[in-house]
Design a protein around this motif. Sequence first.
Motif, mmCIF file in Angstrom:
data_model
loop_
_atom_site.group_PDB
_atom_site.id
_atom_site.type_symbol
_atom_site.label_atom_id
_atom_site.label_comp_id
_atom_site.label_asym_id
_atom_site.label_seq_id
_atom_site.Cartn_x
_atom_site.Cartn_y
_atom_site.Cartn_z
ATOM 1 N N VAL A 165 -0.078 -0.909 1.678
ATOM 2 C CA VAL A 165 1.058 -0.196 1.333
ATOM 3 C C VAL A 165 0.763 0.958 0.377
ATOM 4 N N PHE A 166 1.639 1.706 0.070
ATOM 5 C CA PHE A 166 1.679 3.093 -0.653
ATOM 6 C C PHE A 166 3.161 3.461 -1.309
ATOM 7 N N GLY A 167 3.023 4.274 -2.165
ATOM 8 C CA GLY A 167 4.276 4.699 -2.769
ATOM 9 C C GLY A 167 4.878 5.903 -1.654
ATOM 10 N N THR A 168 6.151 6.191 -1.929
ATOM 11 C CA THR A 168 6.665 7.152 -1.105
ATOM 12 C C THR A 168 7.615 8.411 -1.825
ATOM 13 N N SER A 169 7.194 8.166 -3.062
ATOM 14 C CA SER A 169 7.945 9.271 -3.995
ATOM 15 C C SER A 169 7.266 10.663 -3.726
ATOM 16 N N GLY A 179 -1.083 6.099 -6.778
ATOM 17 C CA GLY A 179 -0.236 5.481 -5.576
ATOM 18 C C GLY A 179 0.941 5.915 -5.313
ATOM 19 N N GLY A 180 1.543 6.871 -6.128
ATOM 20 C CA GLY A 180 2.844 7.459 -5.641
ATOM 21 C C GLY A 180 4.142 6.616 -5.549
ATOM 22 N N ASN A 232 -3.587 1.995 -3.168
ATOM 23 C CA ASN A 232 -3.470 3.268 -3.776
ATOM 24 C C ASN A 232 -4.320 4.172 -2.433
ATOM 25 N N HIS A 261 0.853 10.188 -8.540
ATOM 26 C CA HIS A 261 0.234 9.783 -7.252
ATOM 27 C C HIS A 261 -1.093 9.391 -7.260
ATOM 28 N N THR A 316 -4.136 2.830 2.641
ATOM 29 C CA THR A 316 -3.909 1.456 2.151
ATOM 30 C C THR A 316 -2.616 0.802 2.579
#
Lengths: 384, 178
Positions: free
Chosen positions: B65-69, A125-126, A108, A122, B63
């Motif tokens: 990895v991460f989200g891409t939303s 972490g999104g 995150n 988010h 980090t």
Amino acid sequence: MLAMNYRGPFRVRADHKPYPELLHPSDAIVRVTRSCICGSDLHLYHGLVPDTRVGMTFGHEFIGVVEEIGSSVEKLKVGDNVIVPFNVACGNCTFCKQGLFGNCHESNPQATAVGGIFGYSHTAGGYDGGQAEFVRVPYADVGPTVIPDWMDHDDAVLLTDVVPTGYQAAEMGGIKKGDTVVVFGAGPVGILAAKCAWLFGAGRVIVIDHLEYRLDFVRNYAQCEAYNFRSMEDPVLFIKKTTDWFGADVCIDAVGGDAAGSALQTITGRKLMLQAGSATALHWAINSVKKGGIVSIVGVYGPTDNLVPIGNVVNKGITIRANQASVKRLLPRLIDHIQAGRLNPKGIITHRVPLEEVSDAYHIFSAKRDNCIKPVLIPPSARK
Amino acid sequence: METTPNEYAHIIGWGVDADPQNEPTYPMKNYTGDDHQRLNYDRPAQQPTTVEILKSNERPNLTAVFGTSSPPSGLSGAIRRYAFRSSESEYGHWLPLLLADRVNVVEGIIDDLSRGHIPNIFAEKGWKAEWKHNPKGLTQKVLIGAAVTTAIVALLYRKNSTKKSGRLALLSKKLRHR
Ligand SMILES: NC(=O)c1ccc[n+]([C@@H]2O[C@H](COP(=O)([O-])OP(=O)(O)OC[C@H]3O[C@@H](n4cnc5c(N)ncnc54)[C@H](O)[C@@H]3O)[C@@H](O)[C@H]2O)c1
Ligand SMILES: [Zn+2]
Ligand SMILES: [Zn+2]
């Protein structure tokens, strides 16, 4: 693919969104077969969590079939049926190595105070979540666990969050044999916490809520006492009296920032958002535990701050233990408990809703209509 | 193994996980001593950055990895970027984010309309389910809403019409004086 789409507080719908891509060698793409709505999603749905962006797909409690794997994935293969823990965890940072999978430092970028969580704003972490037909799952060799052949998939989906969270709530309480444990909240998490308190040898388990249908349910499901705080003048006094004027040995907050029961807390916490949700249950927990007792918090609050009687924590010498559940750490023991018949998670599922009707499912769960305890969303591709 | 006291015989598994040694319990339990190595563990490969990711200023890097939303965009995006200049400890971080979330809702509606989609806000709010499970409550809500709207409209109309009639009177006066 079909996916839940957040449009603003109290507004969600099912929409068509692009199929997720592998973005990291450790990723897998999972085809979702079941996905729950959680009390935690309600904090997002009510607009209480900062950095909840329009267009995001929620959902951190899902199971499914591995569709695709990244180049470094070794333990999973295409076609495996997996339980996906709600925490995104690398398995290798200092925190993961200590079993703190809910506090991973490599999942995150937006906040250091919480690890990555699927579909949870988010601030966590999104990541687009699992209330969809397909979902991207990073660190696929770490969290996801193959569902044992004998296990009912309705039990499996509840192992992604509420069962480990309820169990960890009891575990963090440091329950000693014969202890009186008070659980605030008779939602899925509180119900499981009450059930698990017995596994640790509790002598008496008391659940507090204000929804009669949930109190009736938990009395039966967790074989415990259950009381309505609306029918007592002061829940703290009630607990003092029922413990010979001593206080409970352990109090568990399984409510979090959407708590009812105090006008001041509700107005400042949920309406004006001057604090990060209303802290009524936590307030009661601190004030009704014995001196030297333990307050275990799994209820979720926002990241700013809350009004709690911290002076009483000092003066009573209370220990507070709290965390996001470390799902992966607990799975082996919980799978044992289910196999041995000590836990029956699927008993709490009350609603099965097609993913297309996600707006109605959120409303029913949020407004506590139709005696709802736990709703499960089923994507169209899983209904064929 | 100890036997279950009789009074708990009806609870399957009573006390099986009781462990007097489990003190302190998790989360301090599995302390490895590695904390003093700080962030010097083997990091996983870095996910390539394909969309804008805002980073907490309480850490040195993204980090692994991460989200891409929903990457930041528009006015709400600008507010979010501003928020990320303050640490997670500051109101200056969280309050602008909450504001951005509200602005984002309006942007979402504009976005829907620009794609030719008129959002069905009642459906999105689950009113179909409310009608099924709480028709009385919903009817009440709609009636109260309608009453309030009617009252507001009536009030505005009256104000307007008094203004108008006032103007008319003035006009006729002027005309008469000619
Ligand atoms: N720490 C974690 O890992 C974790 C994981 C899952 C859920 N949670 C959190 O646990 C909490 C409960 O989740 P859930 O799915 O059971 O939600 P839920 O909304 O279904 O249940 C909450 C219950 O609390 C009751 N309640 C409200 N005010 C109360 C009060 N003052 N005293 C006692 N009860 C009160 C409500 O009537 C409701 O039945 C949420 O805050 C959720 O975010 C935490
Ligand atoms: Zn959850
Ligand atoms: Zn980690």
